[in-house]
Design an enzyme around this catalytic site. Structure first.
Site, PDB file in Angstrom:
ATOM      1  N   GLU A 118       0.817  -1.221   0.000  1.00 10.38           N
ATOM      2  CA  GLU A 118       0.000   0.000   0.000  1.00 10.38           C
ATOM      3  C   GLU A 118       0.849   1.268   0.000  1.00 10.38           C
ATOM      4  O   GLU A 118       0.445   2.297  -0.524  1.00 10.38           O
ATOM      5  CB  GLU A 118      -0.961   0.010   1.195  1.00 10.38           C
ATOM      6  CG  GLU A 118      -2.130  -0.966   1.070  1.00 10.38           C
ATOM      7  CD  GLU A 118      -1.792  -2.373   1.552  1.00 10.38           C
ATOM      8  OE1 GLU A 118      -0.611  -2.651   1.857  1.00 10.38           O
ATOM      9  OE2 GLU A 118      -2.727  -3.200   1.634  1.00 10.38           O
ATOM     10  N   PHE A 144     -11.762  -8.302  13.610  1.00  9.97           N
ATOM     11  CA  PHE A 144     -10.650  -8.696  12.742  1.00  9.97           C
ATOM     12  C   PHE A 144     -10.333  -7.572  11.754  1.00  9.97           C
ATOM     13  O   PHE A 144     -11.220  -7.066  11.089  1.00  9.97           O
ATOM     14  CB  PHE A 144     -11.009  -9.988  11.994  1.00  9.97           C
ATOM     15  CG  PHE A 144      -9.943 -10.410  11.028  1.00  9.97           C
ATOM     16  CD1 PHE A 144      -8.683 -10.768  11.489  1.00  9.97           C
ATOM     17  CD2 PHE A 144     -10.179 -10.419   9.668  1.00  9.97           C
ATOM     18  CE1 PHE A 144      -7.678 -11.133  10.602  1.00  9.97           C
ATOM     19  CE2 PHE A 144      -9.185 -10.789   8.765  1.00  9.97           C
ATOM     20  CZ  PHE A 144      -7.930 -11.158   9.241  1.00  9.97           C
ATOM     21  N   GLN A 145      -9.087  -7.202  11.697  1.00  7.99           N
ATOM     22  CA  GLN A 145      -8.586  -6.132  10.827  1.00  7.99           C
ATOM     23  C   GLN A 145      -9.273  -4.793  11.071  1.00  7.99           C
ATOM     24  O   GLN A 145      -9.464  -4.004  10.153  1.00  7.99           O
ATOM     25  CB  GLN A 145      -8.684  -6.535   9.354  1.00  7.99           C
ATOM     26  CG  GLN A 145      -7.729  -7.681   9.037  1.00  7.99           C
ATOM     27  CD  GLN A 145      -7.543  -7.928   7.568  1.00  7.99           C
ATOM     28  OE1 GLN A 145      -8.428  -7.700   6.766  1.00  7.99           O
ATOM     29  NE2 GLN A 145      -6.373  -8.427   7.204  1.00  7.99           N
ATOM     30  N   LYS A 156     -17.715  -1.795   5.706  1.00  6.47           N
ATOM     31  CA  LYS A 156     -18.025  -2.776   4.666  1.00  6.47           C
ATOM     32  C   LYS A 156     -19.532  -2.875   4.402  1.00  6.47           C
ATOM     33  O   LYS A 156     -19.958  -3.049   3.261  1.00  6.47           O
ATOM     34  CB  LYS A 156     -17.475  -4.143   5.061  1.00  6.47           C
ATOM     35  CG  LYS A 156     -17.568  -5.161   3.950  1.00  6.47           C
ATOM     36  CD  LYS A 156     -16.871  -6.460   4.323  1.00  6.47           C
ATOM     37  CE  LYS A 156     -16.914  -7.433   3.159  1.00  6.47           C
ATOM     38  NZ  LYS A 156     -16.219  -8.697   3.489  1.00  6.47           N
ATOM     39  N   MET A 196      23.650   9.715   3.400  1.00  7.12           N
ATOM     40  CA  MET A 196      23.435  10.938   4.168  1.00  7.12           C
ATOM     41  C   MET A 196      23.715  10.709   5.651  1.00  7.12           C
ATOM     42  O   MET A 196      24.247  11.588   6.336  1.00  7.12           O
ATOM     43  CB  MET A 196      22.007  11.448   3.950  1.00  7.12           C
ATOM     44  CG  MET A 196      21.765  12.839   4.489  1.00  7.12           C
ATOM     45  SD  MET A 196      22.922  14.050   3.828  1.00  7.12           S
ATOM     46  CE  MET A 196      21.963  14.744   2.480  1.00  7.12           C
TER      47      MET A 196
HETATM   48  C1  LIG Z   1      11.911   5.960   6.090  1.00  3.71           C
HETATM   49  C2  LIG Z   1      13.171   6.640   6.463  1.00  3.71           C
HETATM   50  N1  LIG Z   1      14.019   6.057   7.357  1.00  3.71           N
HETATM   51  C3  LIG Z   1      15.166   6.674   7.692  1.00  3.71           C
HETATM   52  C4  LIG Z   1      15.500   7.881   7.164  1.00  3.71           C
HETATM   53  C5  LIG Z   1      16.790   8.589   7.577  1.00  3.71           C
HETATM   54  N2  LIG Z   1      17.677   8.737   6.413  1.00  3.71           N
HETATM   55  C6  LIG Z   1      17.768   9.881   5.722  1.00  3.71           C
HETATM   56  S1  LIG Z   1      18.806   9.779   4.398  1.00  3.71           S
HETATM   57  C7  LIG Z   1      19.196   8.190   4.782  1.00  3.71           C
HETATM   58  C8  LIG Z   1      20.165   7.434   3.938  1.00  3.71           C
HETATM   59  C9  LIG Z   1      19.620   7.081   2.618  1.00  3.71           C
HETATM   60  O1  LIG Z   1      20.482   6.169   1.974  1.00  3.71           O
HETATM   61  P1  LIG Z   1      20.345   5.914   0.434  1.00  3.71           P
HETATM   62  O2  LIG Z   1      18.941   5.624   0.072  1.00  3.71           O
HETATM   63  O3  LIG Z   1      21.340   4.879   0.011  1.00  3.71           O
HETATM   64  O4  LIG Z   1      20.702   7.321  -0.194  1.00  3.71           O
HETATM   65  P2  LIG Z   1      22.125   8.096  -0.139  1.00  3.71           P
HETATM   66  O5  LIG Z   1      22.069   9.065   1.002  1.00  3.71           O
HETATM   67  O6  LIG Z   1      23.190   7.081   0.035  1.00  3.71           O
HETATM   68  O7  LIG Z   1      22.185   8.800  -1.439  1.00  3.71           O
HETATM   69  C10 LIG Z   1      18.504   7.767   5.933  1.00  3.71           C
HETATM   70  C11 LIG Z   1      18.646   6.435   6.539  1.00  3.71           C
HETATM   71  C12 LIG Z   1      14.577   8.462   6.270  1.00  3.71           C
HETATM   72  N3  LIG Z   1      14.786   9.663   5.729  1.00  3.71           N
HETATM   73  N4  LIG Z   1      13.449   7.818   5.924  1.00  3.71           N
END
Ligand SMILES: Cc1ncc(C[n+]2csc(CCOP(=O)(O)OP(=O)(O)O)c2C)c(N)n1
Ligand SMILES: [Mg+2]
Lengths: 573, 172
Positions: A64, A126-127, A176, A485
């Site tokens: 989803e 349920f659900q 539903k 990042m």
């Molecule tokens: C759902 C979610 N979990 C954690 C984060 C924290 N977060 C921000 S950037 C990042 C790293 C992303 O890694 P990647 O997709 O490989 O991109 P890159 O920064 O390496 O380009 C994380 C874990 C987030 N923004 N969203």
């Protein structure tokens, strides 16, 4: 899927179910694409979809979250509301991230969730999940339909609320028994929303004040946010900027609202914005914010934000004005109407030649920079190359992380509504499904999805949809074998303690793509990039390109957390 | 600063949840909320007593309330001529001699004893919040066993003088 059987719409016999009524209401609302996933509580709705002969597409996601991010991508590029259907309980809770994302980035989305039957609501059936309770803080509005007779009205209101004023997500929770109920009467879909009257037309007195402030300004600057895009005000913005030679900067979400190559454009402002844009905000004496919400990633430490400026703020949402930054000239209005009103006034040309010269020098002396690796692929260079090979014309969706910021910095846009990114919530897993929605909304445009190796794995299952729908999306994984990042922040602020941010194990992305029947290519030498990308962009169908890039790169310049916009680091080599 | 805010709202399902949830999320400090029906069917009135830091925060509060789709009207009536009332039920310990004493204390407040048992009595008081507070303070030495308040409900007086002598933010 397209549909077969037929039923008699005009009949007064009890031949319509509540779900049929819903489908009619959706067709009336002009819906052409629905993103969804079935389950017990929406079986009547899916049966109605099967039987309906109306011409809309239902796109079956594989999770989803994929449905709702696709709906967001669709809404972002088409301007039309994205429509989602999910079942009760887990179906609905799987949407939560996407609903919050749409709320933060003001995207018009209408979400229909199934609910357990009315007589068992509140019994932990349920659900069953308290969808109203859960979604109240993350929606512009939400409904639970109690009677079938109110359904057409609710649907009409939901689309109206989602797509007018400041757009946002609206949830309609349908038990539903309501969707299964047989109905004979045709119910009027008239509605009244006395508490919801968004004000589009600016107060003339505030426009006069703004015009006066502009004519007196020595160092004016326009900050253009996504409000420009929602209001379709790019032409008016350009006209204002050119007529009075006003320098313009964009927020992350506002990119594309002003031509990236324009001589008056200083780039994106904020944490990873350009020196010229941030120093422009720091030194200006009049800041005209049009449709941006002074998010903390833009302003940095508020104490140092635009300290010398009079602030004017044009926003359709009065609650945004004065929320973070004290505002002298508030203009509650649609950006287009406000700009039109401003353009009608005769304004003395401001005396700001020195300022323009200064900003141009900033722009020339401190451009974006990076050290190009001689062996490996530099991610910034990769994004520049993607820009060049697509002539800056593609619809670009991104995930969240370093690659997102590099895309924002190096893929500049000349036209609006081609930039799809998760700004406010920063949702990993957004970029790839958003590309599916964008491609379905704009079937004739080249859609490039720039994703990280981390975030792509959060919603990679949607590859099945790409294959099924033959969507010619070009997926580019900026693969640094890391949560880049996070790694960057650990390098800069945690003495290189790379806690859980380096991937020891990644899938073979090519085989992953191929297992879904999608063509995959990989590249790890700079000399081969152009060739591989050219092949990918001219390939007739979807392609995934796994680009191995330098791991240790950082996004610069940067405003460190807690610092002011004038305290950028990494401005030049 | 303490303010009295009235919101006129459409009586739809979940409206109270939506509004209190928003106030909580945006970190507004609510001292009391009272909700009830109004003169018009389908329309309710909510009265909030809030403690806000400054005018900017106050403006945010009214704007955020106004932004809610079910909210029809928001007014800050703190600086207007208003009638503001709340009701408290106070159960204090007391028998024999003490009862007469308590009776003597509550009479000037026009409070009344609404329930009596062997060793306790329940007092009902209605009035401006400062009056209610004053009575509670006087009863405290007798041992308050149970206390409940409705929260303030208020509206504008029929006649608004050109100058409001009483600053409500201090008295409520
Ligand atoms: C759902 C979610 N979990 C954690 C984060 C924290 N977060 C921000 S950037 C990042 C790293 C992303 O890694 P990647 O997709 O490989 O991109 P890159 O920064 O390496 O380009 C994380 C874990 C987030 N923004 N969203
Ligand atoms: Mg990565």
């Amino acid at each position: 899927m397209k549909v077969q059987a037929k039923h008699d719409v005009g009949s007064t016999k009890k031949t319509l179910t509540g779900a049929d009524v819903l489908i009619h209401a959706l067709v009336d609302a002009g819906v052409d694409t629905i993103f969804g996933y079935p389950g017990g509580a929406v079986l009547p709705i899916y049966d109605a979809i099967y039987r309906s002969e109306a011409s809309f597409e239902h796109v079956l996601s594989r999770h989803e979250q994929g449905s709702i991010h696709a709906a967001e991508g669709y809404a972002r590029v088409t301007g039309k509301p994205g429509v989602v259907i999910a079942t009760s309980g887990p179906g609905a809770t799987n949407l939560i991230t996407g609903i919050t994302d749409a709320m933060m980035d003001s995207l018009p989305i209408v979400i229909f969730t199934g609910q357990v039957a009315s007589n068992v609501i509140g019994t932990d059936a349920f659900q069953e999940a308290d969808v109203m309770g859960i979604t109240t803080p993350i929606t512009k509005y939400n409904y639970q339909v109690k009677e079938l007779s109110e359904l057409p009205k609710v649907v009409k209101e939901a689309f109206h609320i989602a797509s007018t004023g400041r757009p946002g997500p609206v949830v309609v929770d349908i038990p539903k028994d309501v969707s299964a109920e047989l109905s004979s009467a045709v119910h009027e879909a008239t509605f009244e929303l006395p508490g919801y009257q968004p004000n589009k037309t600016p107060n003339p007195l505030q426009i006069i004040k703004l015009a006066d402030a502009l004519s007196r300004a020595k160092r004016p600057l326009v900050l253009a946010g996504a409000g420009i895009l929602f209001a379709e005000a790019t032409e008016e913005l350009k006209e204002l900027a050119e007529r009075y030679q006003l320098p313009v900067i964009n927020t992350l979400l506002g990119l594309g609202g002003f031509p990236g190559s324009h001589e008056l454009f200083l780039g994106m402002g904020g944490m990873h914005g350009t020196y010229a844009a941030n120093m422009g905000m720091y030194e200006c004496d009049l800041l005209i914010n049009i449709g941006a919400r002074f998010d903390d990633r833009l302003t940095g430490n508020l104490e140092h934000f635009a300290p010398k400026a009079r602030i004017a703020h044009i926003d359709i949402d009065p609650a945004e004005i004065g929320k973070n930054v004290q505002t002298e000239i508030p203009v509650v209005a649609d950006a287009k109407e406000a700009l039109q009103a401003l353009l009608l006034r005769s304004i003395t040309f401001p005396d700001h030649q020195d300022w323009k010269v200064k900003l141009t020098r900033y722009k020339q002396d401190y451009p974006l920079w990076y050290e190009r690796s001689d062996k490996e692929i530099s991610p910034q260079w990769l994004l520049e190359t993607v820009h060049r090979l697509t002539q800056g014309e593609a619809i670009v969706t991104t995930d969240v992380g370093q690659h997102q910021m590099w895309a924002a910095q190096y893929y500049s846009f000349e036209k609006p509504n081609r930039w799809v990114t998760s700004g406010g919530l920063g949702t990993m897993g957004f970029g790839f499904p958003a590309a599916i929605g964008a491609q379905l909304g704009e079937p004739n445009q080249l859609v490039v999805s720039i994703v990280g190796d981390g975030g792509f794995q959060m919603t990679a299952q949607e590859l099945a949809v790409v294959k099924e729908r033959k969507l010619p999306i070009k997926i580019i994984i900026v693969n640094n074998q890391a949560l880049g990042m996070v790694r960057q922040w650990q390098e800069s602020f945690y003495e290189e303690r790379y806690s859980e941010s380096l991937f020891m194990e990644n899938p073979d992305f090519i085989k992953l793509a191929e297992s879904y029947g999608i063509h995959g290519m990989s590249v790890d030498k700079e000399t081969e990039v152009i060739d591989v990308l050219k092949k990918a962009f001219s390939f007739n169908g979807p392609v995934l390109v796994d680009c191995r890039v330098v791991q240790q790169e950082c996004v610069y310049p940067m405003i460190a957390p807690g610092k002011g916009i004038h305290e950028m680091i990494g401005v030049s080599k | 600063m303490r303010r009295i805010i009235i919101a006129t709202v459409q009586n739809r399902g979940g409206v109270l949840n939506r509004i209190t949830g928003m106030l909580h999320k945006r970190q507004f400090n609510i001292e009391s909320i009272s909700v009830g029906s109004s003169e018009t069917e389908g329309i309710s009135k909510m009265t909030f007593v809030v403690d806000v830091k400054d005018h900017q925060k106050l403006e945010q509060l009214t704007k955020q309330l106004n932004k809610q789709i079910d909210v029809l009207k928001v007014s800050d009536i703190t600086e207007r001529a208003i009638v503001a009332r709340e009701l408290a039920l106070i159960k204090v310990g007391g028998s024999g001699q003490l009862r007469a004493e308590i009776q003597g204390i509550i009479t000037p407040f026009r409070a009344s004893v609404i329930d009596v048992s062997k060793d306790s009595l329940t007092i009902q008081v209605t009035g401006r919040p400062d009056k209610v507070e004053a009575l509670i303070a006087l009863l405290r030495p007798y041992g308050i066993k149970e206390l409940t308040k409705t929260g303030v409900t208020a509206f504008l007086r029929g006649q608004q003088p050109s100058q409001v002598a009483e600053i409500n933010s201090f008295t409520i």
